[in-house]
Motif scaffolding. Structure first.
Motif, PDB file in Angstrom:
ATOM      1  N   ALA A 147      10.392  -6.629 -12.861  1.00  0.00           N
ATOM      2  CA  ALA A 147      10.997  -6.908 -11.509  1.00  0.00           C
ATOM      3  C   ALA A 147      12.410  -6.130 -11.401  1.00  0.00           C
ATOM      4  O   ALA A 147      12.499  -5.950 -10.264  1.00  0.00           O
ATOM      5  CB  ALA A 147      10.781  -8.201 -11.134  1.00  0.00           C
ATOM      6  N   ARG A 148      13.011  -6.350 -12.451  1.00  0.00           N
ATOM      7  CA  ARG A 148      14.384  -5.751 -12.527  1.00  0.00           C
ATOM      8  C   ARG A 148      14.536  -4.349 -13.250  1.00  0.00           C
ATOM      9  O   ARG A 148      15.828  -4.028 -12.961  1.00  0.00           O
ATOM     10  CB  ARG A 148      15.471  -6.902 -13.307  1.00  0.00           C
ATOM     11  CG  ARG A 148      15.486  -8.268 -12.541  1.00  0.00           C
ATOM     12  CD  ARG A 148      16.144  -9.128 -13.364  1.00  0.00           C
ATOM     13  NE  ARG A 148      16.396 -10.380 -12.637  1.00  0.00           N
ATOM     14  CZ  ARG A 148      15.949 -11.552 -13.020  1.00  0.00           C
ATOM     15  NH1 ARG A 148      15.039 -11.633 -13.806  1.00  0.00           N
ATOM     16  NH2 ARG A 148      16.184 -12.758 -12.159  1.00  0.00           N
TER      17      ARG A 148
ATOM     18  N   MET B  79      17.124  -4.914 -24.819  1.00  0.00           N
ATOM     19  CA  MET B  79      17.179  -4.464 -23.418  1.00  0.00           C
ATOM     20  C   MET B  79      16.094  -5.077 -22.516  1.00  0.00           C
ATOM     21  O   MET B  79      16.328  -5.140 -21.375  1.00  0.00           O
ATOM     22  CB  MET B  79      16.774  -3.004 -23.497  1.00  0.00           C
ATOM     23  CG  MET B  79      17.957  -2.032 -23.854  1.00  0.00           C
ATOM     24  SD  MET B  79      17.392  -0.344 -23.915  1.00  0.00           S
ATOM     25  CE  MET B  79      19.010   0.300 -24.028  1.00  0.00           C
ATOM     26  N   ILE B  80      14.968  -5.329 -23.282  1.00  0.00           N
ATOM     27  CA  ILE B  80      13.835  -6.412 -22.545  1.00  0.00           C
ATOM     28  C   ILE B  80      14.515  -7.719 -21.988  1.00  0.00           C
ATOM     29  O   ILE B  80      14.264  -7.990 -20.716  1.00  0.00           O
ATOM     30  CB  ILE B  80      12.495  -6.372 -23.136  1.00  0.00           C
ATOM     31  CG1 ILE B  80      11.819  -4.925 -23.428  1.00  0.00           C
ATOM     32  CG2 ILE B  80      11.603  -7.279 -22.535  1.00  0.00           C
ATOM     33  CD1 ILE B  80      10.788  -5.055 -24.535  1.00  0.00           C
TER      34      ILE B  80
ATOM     35  N   LYS C  87       7.360   2.021 -17.717  1.00  0.00           N
ATOM     36  CA  LYS C  87       7.520   3.019 -16.960  1.00  0.00           C
ATOM     37  C   LYS C  87       6.441   3.025 -15.699  1.00  0.00           C
ATOM     38  O   LYS C  87       6.635   3.195 -14.658  1.00  0.00           O
ATOM     39  CB  LYS C  87       7.519   4.274 -17.365  1.00  0.00           C
ATOM     40  CG  LYS C  87       8.860   4.541 -18.091  1.00  0.00           C
ATOM     41  CD  LYS C  87       8.871   6.197 -18.810  1.00  0.00           C
ATOM     42  CE  LYS C  87      10.040   6.448 -19.552  1.00  0.00           C
ATOM     43  NZ  LYS C  87      10.024   7.595 -20.123  1.00  0.00           N
ATOM     44  N   LEU C  88       5.209   2.702 -16.165  1.00  0.00           N
ATOM     45  CA  LEU C  88       4.178   2.273 -15.236  1.00  0.00           C
ATOM     46  C   LEU C  88       4.188   1.098 -14.253  1.00  0.00           C
ATOM     47  O   LEU C  88       3.408   0.863 -13.592  1.00  0.00           O
ATOM     48  CB  LEU C  88       2.789   2.570 -15.868  1.00  0.00           C
ATOM     49  CG  LEU C  88       2.298   3.907 -16.634  1.00  0.00           C
ATOM     50  CD1 LEU C  88       1.290   3.956 -17.340  1.00  0.00           C
ATOM     51  CD2 LEU C  88       2.290   4.882 -15.350  1.00  0.00           C
ATOM     52  N   GLY C  89       4.902   0.175 -14.906  1.00  0.00           N
ATOM     53  CA  GLY C  89       5.104  -1.324 -14.485  1.00  0.00           C
ATOM     54  C   GLY C  89       3.840  -2.029 -14.718  1.00  0.00           C
ATOM     55  O   GLY C  89       3.401  -2.850 -13.863  1.00  0.00           O
ATOM     56  N   ASP C  90       3.085  -1.625 -15.687  1.00  0.00           N
ATOM     57  CA  ASP C  90       1.912  -2.417 -16.199  1.00  0.00           C
ATOM     58  C   ASP C  90       2.340  -3.508 -17.112  1.00  0.00           C
ATOM     59  O   ASP C  90       2.344  -3.569 -18.231  1.00  0.00           O
ATOM     60  CB  ASP C  90       1.115  -1.349 -16.885  1.00  0.00           C
ATOM     61  CG  ASP C  90      -0.214  -2.037 -17.678  1.00  0.00           C
ATOM     62  OD1 ASP C  90      -0.355  -3.164 -17.274  1.00  0.00           O
ATOM     63  OD2 ASP C  90      -0.848  -1.272 -18.436  1.00  0.00           O
ATOM     64  N   ALA C  91       2.330  -4.810 -16.636  1.00  0.00           N
ATOM     65  CA  ALA C  91       2.803  -6.025 -17.099  1.00  0.00           C
ATOM     66  C   ALA C  91       1.745  -6.222 -18.200  1.00  0.00           C
ATOM     67  O   ALA C  91       2.264  -6.759 -19.372  1.00  0.00           O
ATOM     68  CB  ALA C  91       2.883  -7.042 -16.123  1.00  0.00           C
TER      69      ALA C  91
END
Length: 172
Positions: free
Chosen positions: A47-48, A86-87, A136-140
């Motif tokens: 989300a961020r 970083m996560i 990068k794909l936003g694949d949670a």
């Protein structure tokens, strides 16, 4: 005193202090904490996250490759921690990262020892690449699945480590 509390040393007053063996039971508990908190951070991370964050992670990943080529294992270990931090940082879970580090003394000892096994460190970098690709794909779901596999890598290599270095381990 802190080393004693983390069961890293055994102090015998006015006699000696010895480094404790790596506790298999403690590793399992520390790994549970790390895995649970990191996977729970993924949704907030995504989300961020921004291209600037994933570019920074990509930079750290390239550093890891360079450290491996130069056999700088301590630097590799530190960059591995930077990648995962970083996560947590991006997710706004700084306290979770701090708690993970405080509660990971035996797990970290095992992680560092595992860098002595050829091929394992390349697998770590490959899994980091997969984590970054999912980010990068936003694949949670994909990111959580890969993180779960990645954090569990120690379990996959544990038998080999205990057979190569049995003198370093204790069951409790």
């Amino acid at each position: 005193i802190r080393l004693q509390k983390e069961n890293l040393v055994h102090a015998y007053p006015q006699s000696k202090t010895i480094v404790s063996k790596i506790s298999i039971q403690r590793i399992q508990e520390e790994q549970f904490i790390r895995k649970t908190l990191e996977i729970a951070s993924v949704d907030d991370f995504l989300a961020r996250s921004s291209p600037m964050v994933t570019d920074a992670m990509d930079y750290v990943l390239n550093q890891q490759r360079d450290f491996l080529a130069k056999e700088k294992y301590r630097d590799f270990f530190e960059s591995d921690n930077r990648f995962h931090r970083m996560i947590f940082d991006t997710a706004g879970k700084n306290l979770a990262w701090d708690l993970t580090n405080i509660a990971s003394s035996h797990y970290n000892r095992l992680r560092f020892l595992s860098l002595k096994i050829r091929g394992l460190e390349e697998r770590i970098v490959d899994e980091h690449q997969q984590i970054l690709r999912a980010a990068k794909l936003g694949d949670a779901a994909g990111m959580k699945r890969i993180l779960s596999i990645h954090v569990d890598y120690i379990q996959r290599e544990f038998e080999q480590l205990t057979s190569v270095y049995p003198q370093y381990f204790v069951a409790q």
